[in-house]
Design a protein around this motif. Structure first.
Motif, PDB file in Angstrom:
ATOM      1  N   VAL A 178      34.121  36.969  26.736  1.00  7.95           N
ATOM      2  CA  VAL A 178      34.613  38.237  27.263  1.00  7.95           C
ATOM      3  C   VAL A 178      34.335  38.378  28.757  1.00  7.95           C
ATOM      4  O   VAL A 178      35.161  38.915  29.507  1.00  7.95           O
ATOM      5  CB  VAL A 178      33.987  39.419  26.486  1.00  7.95           C
ATOM      6  CG1 VAL A 178      34.324  40.749  27.157  1.00  7.95           C
ATOM      7  CG2 VAL A 178      34.473  39.429  25.051  1.00  7.95           C
ATOM      8  N   MET A 179      33.190  37.886  29.209  1.00  3.02           N
ATOM      9  CA  MET A 179      32.852  38.023  30.632  1.00  3.02           C
ATOM     10  C   MET A 179      33.845  37.272  31.511  1.00  3.02           C
ATOM     11  O   MET A 179      34.253  37.757  32.562  1.00  3.02           O
ATOM     12  CB  MET A 179      31.424  37.521  30.881  1.00  3.02           C
ATOM     13  CG  MET A 179      30.361  38.354  30.189  1.00  3.02           C
ATOM     14  SD  MET A 179      30.304  40.051  30.825  1.00  3.02           S
ATOM     15  CE  MET A 179      29.424  39.804  32.356  1.00  3.02           C
ATOM     16  N   ASN A 184      38.812  37.733  35.029  1.00  2.00           N
ATOM     17  CA  ASN A 184      40.181  37.329  35.328  1.00  2.00           C
ATOM     18  C   ASN A 184      41.207  38.426  35.027  1.00  2.00           C
ATOM     19  O   ASN A 184      42.405  38.155  35.026  1.00  2.00           O
ATOM     20  CB  ASN A 184      40.536  36.075  34.523  1.00  2.00           C
ATOM     21  CG  ASN A 184      39.953  34.810  35.123  1.00  2.00           C
ATOM     22  OD1 ASN A 184      40.521  34.212  36.029  1.00  2.00           O
ATOM     23  ND2 ASN A 184      38.775  34.428  34.627  1.00  2.00           N
ATOM     24  N   THR A 185      40.725  39.634  34.750  1.00  2.00           N
ATOM     25  CA  THR A 185      41.621  40.737  34.389  1.00  2.00           C
ATOM     26  C   THR A 185      41.611  41.809  35.472  1.00  2.00           C
ATOM     27  O   THR A 185      40.545  42.195  35.968  1.00  2.00           O
ATOM     28  CB  THR A 185      41.202  41.361  33.044  1.00  2.00           C
ATOM     29  OG1 THR A 185      41.291  40.363  32.013  1.00  2.00           O
ATOM     30  CG2 THR A 185      42.099  42.539  32.675  1.00  2.00           C
ATOM     31  N   TYR A 221      46.741  46.447  32.007  1.00  3.77           N
ATOM     32  CA  TYR A 221      45.743  45.385  32.160  1.00  3.77           C
ATOM     33  C   TYR A 221      46.487  44.060  32.221  1.00  3.77           C
ATOM     34  O   TYR A 221      47.335  43.774  31.367  1.00  3.77           O
ATOM     35  CB  TYR A 221      44.769  45.378  30.985  1.00  3.77           C
ATOM     36  CG  TYR A 221      43.849  46.573  30.948  1.00  3.77           C
ATOM     37  CD1 TYR A 221      42.685  46.606  31.712  1.00  3.77           C
ATOM     38  CD2 TYR A 221      44.160  47.673  30.142  1.00  3.77           C
ATOM     39  CE1 TYR A 221      41.844  47.710  31.674  1.00  3.77           C
ATOM     40  CE2 TYR A 221      43.322  48.775  30.112  1.00  3.77           C
ATOM     41  CZ  TYR A 221      42.171  48.795  30.872  1.00  3.77           C
ATOM     42  OH  TYR A 221      41.353  49.877  30.844  1.00  3.77           O
ATOM     43  N   HIS A 222      46.151  43.256  33.210  1.00  3.16           N
ATOM     44  CA  HIS A 222      46.806  41.946  33.369  1.00  3.16           C
ATOM     45  C   HIS A 222      45.738  40.876  33.518  1.00  3.16           C
ATOM     46  O   HIS A 222      44.844  40.976  34.369  1.00  3.16           O
ATOM     47  CB  HIS A 222      47.717  41.933  34.588  1.00  3.16           C
ATOM     48  CG  HIS A 222      48.380  40.608  34.812  1.00  3.16           C
ATOM     49  ND1 HIS A 222      49.487  40.185  34.100  1.00  3.16           N
ATOM     50  CD2 HIS A 222      48.057  39.588  35.656  1.00  3.16           C
ATOM     51  CE1 HIS A 222      49.827  38.980  34.494  1.00  3.16           C
ATOM     52  NE2 HIS A 222      48.982  38.584  35.446  1.00  3.16           N
ATOM     53  N   CYS A 223      45.846  39.852  32.687  1.00  3.65           N
ATOM     54  CA  CYS A 223      44.912  38.735  32.759  1.00  3.65           C
ATOM     55  C   CYS A 223      45.602  37.534  33.392  1.00  3.65           C
ATOM     56  O   CYS A 223      46.795  37.288  33.157  1.00  3.65           O
ATOM     57  CB  CYS A 223      44.418  38.376  31.357  1.00  3.65           C
ATOM     58  SG  CYS A 223      43.144  37.078  31.336  1.00  3.65           S
ATOM     59  N   ASN A 224      44.883  36.810  34.206  1.00  6.86           N
ATOM     60  CA  ASN A 224      45.406  35.611  34.857  1.00  6.86           C
ATOM     61  C   ASN A 224      45.990  34.669  33.803  1.00  6.86           C
ATOM     62  O   ASN A 224      45.278  34.150  32.942  1.00  6.86           O
ATOM     63  CB  ASN A 224      44.279  34.926  35.628  1.00  6.86           C
ATOM     64  CG  ASN A 224      44.749  33.702  36.388  1.00  6.86           C
ATOM     65  OD1 ASN A 224      45.919  33.320  36.320  1.00  6.86           O
ATOM     66  ND2 ASN A 224      43.838  33.077  37.111  1.00  6.86           N
ATOM     67  N   SER A 225      47.297  34.461  33.863  1.00  9.35           N
ATOM     68  CA  SER A 225      47.970  33.664  32.828  1.00  9.35           C
ATOM     69  C   SER A 225      47.512  32.209  32.827  1.00  9.35           C
ATOM     70  O   SER A 225      47.752  31.488  31.856  1.00  9.35           O
ATOM     71  CB  SER A 225      49.484  33.726  33.026  1.00  9.35           C
ATOM     72  OG  SER A 225      49.840  33.290  34.322  1.00  9.35           O
ATOM     73  N   ALA A 226      46.843  31.755  33.895  1.00 12.87           N
ATOM     74  CA  ALA A 226      46.377  30.368  33.964  1.00 12.87           C
ATOM     75  C   ALA A 226      45.310  30.077  32.918  1.00 12.87           C
ATOM     76  O   ALA A 226      45.106  28.910  32.554  1.00 12.87           O
ATOM     77  CB  ALA A 226      45.837  30.064  35.363  1.00 12.87           C
ATOM     78  N   ALA A 298      41.286  43.189  44.737  1.00 16.48           N
ATOM     79  CA  ALA A 298      40.835  44.350  43.975  1.00 16.48           C
ATOM     80  C   ALA A 298      40.907  44.087  42.480  1.00 16.48           C
ATOM     81  O   ALA A 298      41.867  43.492  41.988  1.00 16.48           O
ATOM     82  CB  ALA A 298      41.690  45.558  44.335  1.00 16.48           C
ATOM     83  N   VAL A 299      39.888  44.530  41.762  1.00 16.30           N
ATOM     84  CA  VAL A 299      39.901  44.397  40.310  1.00 16.30           C
ATOM     85  C   VAL A 299      40.514  45.632  39.661  1.00 16.30           C
ATOM     86  O   VAL A 299      41.041  45.569  38.549  1.00 16.30           O
ATOM     87  CB  VAL A 299      38.481  44.156  39.757  1.00 16.30           C
ATOM     88  CG1 VAL A 299      37.945  42.830  40.248  1.00 16.30           C
ATOM     89  CG2 VAL A 299      37.534  45.287  40.130  1.00 16.30           C
TER      90      VAL A 299
END
Length: 451
Positions: A178-179, A184-185, A221-226, A298-299
């Motif tokens: 999760v961390m 990455n989100t 919420y968007h997570c790095n697709s990589a 920015a997060v």
């Protein structure tokens, strides 16, 4: 003829002493329990009345403390001068409330006489103890109570709102924890302001035109697709607009009410239905778990779309993470402390989008935006500020940094944080007159008060 005289003998012997004693004993056996029953009943009734009056007093006291601040209640009681009694208030004192021999801090104790009941006079002791709620009371809270009312749009989210998104991304991350998912989100809150003018009929040929407002909000919420497999990176349960302010229905209802008054022959004032959107309040819950190291972008981001240049204030309020949330992400094995990481690494961005025809980027600082920014994020030097002129395409319409803050009139002074006790355990003890410290209270009532 011989006459006979009949002699009648009367029985004048009466009751014997033994018979009298037996009668008294029998009467005592019958009467004494009856008398005892009457006395007990009278005492019970008196005690019940006493308890009933004490209960009414305690309930009234609790209602008063729910409706007023502790200082206001102190002023109320200290100003009173009952006969033969001196009301007193110990403010923020150290007292042994739980009887363990150790004094607790921050106690409020009010001692006063209540003479409102017609059947008697009672003395009351109210004790307020904040020590059971240390984690809540010591949390920094932004004071925006002066913004209460029906002219404000409010966006707020729970502190753990991101957890469901993390869980969704984790299922497509190939076993990442999760961390790492959090790191990455990114989170984007988007507020959209719309306005339109409506014509209202007040009767007798009188019409009034006024603005009405609609404010919607969405979170993505968007997570790095990589680091994901099989999904684009957007959390699908977010992103839907929902209304946080709409006043057209209320404005039309007010117009109908005024029209009815007018038809009844009463004068009306059309100014009563001129509508307003005073403030937009966004309570931002920073994601401390996403700041494990210094971040380059920015997060968390807040975007306000105001294409019609509606004049209002935006209060962007960063909330302080609770102790529980910080503890949940503390990792002793790696030394990660979310609190210090949040203070050092947290990076947010604010973007305001409005329409200013004739905009020139070189002269951008000379205009004032319609939406004025009030935020405690100003205290964070790494917060990004962007003003985007929708009438100009591309980067030419952007002003950033201090220029953007000047355009938006960004000010941190209107959203101070404060730390103080807000929630208390409450105990109300009602005594018969002049029995405090001598007898037990007639009644003790407990509850919780939030100031």
């Amino acid at each position: 003829m011989k006459e006979y005289t009949e002699r009648r003998q009367l029985n004048n012997e009466g009751f014997s002493l033994i018979e009298l004693l037996i009668a008294i004993v029998i009467l005592s056996i019958i009467v004494v329990p009856l008398l005892h029953s009457f006395v007990t009943s009278a005492r019970t009734n008196a005690k019940s009345r006493n308890t009933m009056h004490a209960t009414a007093i305690a309930e009234d006291v609790m209602e008063q403390f729910e409706a007023h601040t502790l200082e206001e209640m102190a002023d109320t009681y200290e100003a009173a001068t009952p006969t033969g009694f001196t009301n007193s208030v110990q403010k923020d004192a150290s007292l042994d409330v739980d009887g363990d021999g150790a004094a607790e801090d921050g106690i409020w104790r009010y001692t006063f006489r209540d003479e409102k009941t017609t059947s008697g006079i009672y003395d009351v002791v109210v004790t307020l103890d904040p020590n059971g709620y240390t984690a809540l009371n010591e949390k920094d809270i932004v004071n925006i109570q002066n913004l209460a009312g029906n002219l404000n749009a409010v966006y707020s989210e729970s502190e753990d709102a991101a957890q469901e998104a993390y869980g969704y991304f984790e299922a497509y991350s190939g076993g990442r924890d999760v961390m790492e998912i959090a790191r990455n989100t990114t989170k984007t809150i988007e507020i959209s302001i719309d306005s339109s003018r409506i014509l209202l009929d007040l009767g007798d040929g009188e019409n009034v035109e006024t603005d009405v407002y609609l404010v919607t909000a969405s979170t993505v919420y968007h997570c790095n697709s990589a680091i994901l497999t099989g999904i684009s990176g957007d959390y699908p349960q977010n992103g839907t607009d929902y209304v946080i302010f709409s006043n057209e229905e209320a404005v039309r209802a007010k117009a109908a009410e005024l029209k009815k008054q007018k038809e009844s022959g009463n004068p009306v004032d059309a100014e009563e239905i001129i509508s307003q959107l005073a403030n937009i309040i966004v309570c931002l819950q920073p994601r401390v778990e996403a700041t494990q190291s210094a971040v380059t972008s920015a997060v968390d981001k807040v975007i306000v779309n105001n294409p019609k240049n509606v004049q209002t204030n935006l209060f962007l309020v960063e909330q302080t993470p609770s102790a529980e949330r910080i503890d949940s992400f503390t990792d002793e094995s790696t030394g990660f402390n979310p609190y210090s990481s949040w203070n050092n690494n947290y990076k947010a961005a604010f973007e305001l989008r409005e329409t200013w025809p004739g905009w020139m980027s070189s002269a951008g600082a000379s205009i004032d935006s319609a939406c004025r920014l009030r935020t405690n994020l100003i205290d964070r030097s790494n917060t990004e500020y962007i003003f985007n002129d929708l009438s100009v395409s591309g980067a030419a319409g952007n002003a950033v940094g201090d220029v953007a803050k000047d355009i938006m009139g960004a000010d941190g002074g209107l959203t101070p944080t404060e730390r103080r006790n807000r929630i208390y355990d409450m105990r109300v003890q009602v005594y018969s007159r002049d029995t405090i410290g001598v007898q037990s209270p007639v009644l003790t009532m407990t509850g919780t008060v939030i100031e």
